[in-house]
Scaffold this motif. Structure first.
Motif, PDB file in Angstrom:
ATOM      1  N   GLU A 178      -6.482   4.101   2.632  1.00  0.00           N
ATOM      2  CA  GLU A 178      -5.712   2.854   2.690  1.00  0.00           C
ATOM      3  C   GLU A 178      -6.616   1.673   3.055  1.00  0.00           C
ATOM      4  N   LEU A 197       0.831  -1.188   0.000  1.00  0.00           N
ATOM      5  CA  LEU A 197       0.000   0.000   0.000  1.00  0.00           C
ATOM      6  C   LEU A 197       0.876   1.252   0.000  1.00  0.00           C
ATOM      7  N   GLU A 198       0.235   2.402  -0.115  1.00  0.00           N
ATOM      8  CA  GLU A 198       0.973   3.666  -0.159  1.00  0.00           C
ATOM      9  C   GLU A 198       1.745   3.921   1.127  1.00  0.00           C
ATOM     10  N   HIS A 199       1.155   3.588   2.264  1.00  0.00           N
ATOM     11  CA  HIS A 199       1.786   3.834   3.552  1.00  0.00           C
ATOM     12  C   HIS A 199       1.916   2.567   4.390  1.00  0.00           C
ATOM     13  N   ALA A 240      -6.089   9.647   4.919  1.00  0.00           N
ATOM     14  CA  ALA A 240      -5.160   8.643   4.366  1.00  0.00           C
ATOM     15  C   ALA A 240      -5.484   7.254   4.910  1.00  0.00           C
TER      16      ALA A 240
END
Length: 106
Positions: A89, A55-57, A85
């Protein structure tokens, strides 16, 4: 003064030691046999987690018994952006789980 004691060790443990590997375990005194026994730890090898999505974070992984979801955000972006965010997510991770479920059933 030199003192000699005899220790009872399983044959498989002795083979491992002779091959040069380390063996972890515990020593205890057996009162009935009047000797020191060595019990090696029979540890299971843990399977590595399978990555479902990066994932992005954070990430989404699968172990034999669990699905693991991890996210890490900087505090400096502020509470409102952190919540946005995290929700984004969560939606992405949920969609990856649904896609995996659909593919597994086909």
């Amino acid at each position: 003064m030199i003192m000699r004691k005899y220790i009872e060790i399983d044959e498989e443990v002795l083979k491992s030691i002779m091959e040069g590997t380390y063996v972890q375990g515990s020593l205890h005194y057996n009162k009935q046999a009047k000797r020191i026994d060595f019990n090696h730890y029979k540890r299971k090898k843990r399977l590595k987690d399978k990555v479902i999505a990066i994932l992005e974070h954070g990430w989404l992984k699968e172990s034999p018994k669990r699905v693991k979801y991890y996210i890490s955000l900087k505090k400096s972006i502020g509470t409102a952006r952190m919540i946005a965010a995290m929700e984004r997510e969560n939606r992405v991770a949920s969609s990856h789980l649904m896609d995996r479920e659909i593919v597994d059933r086909v």
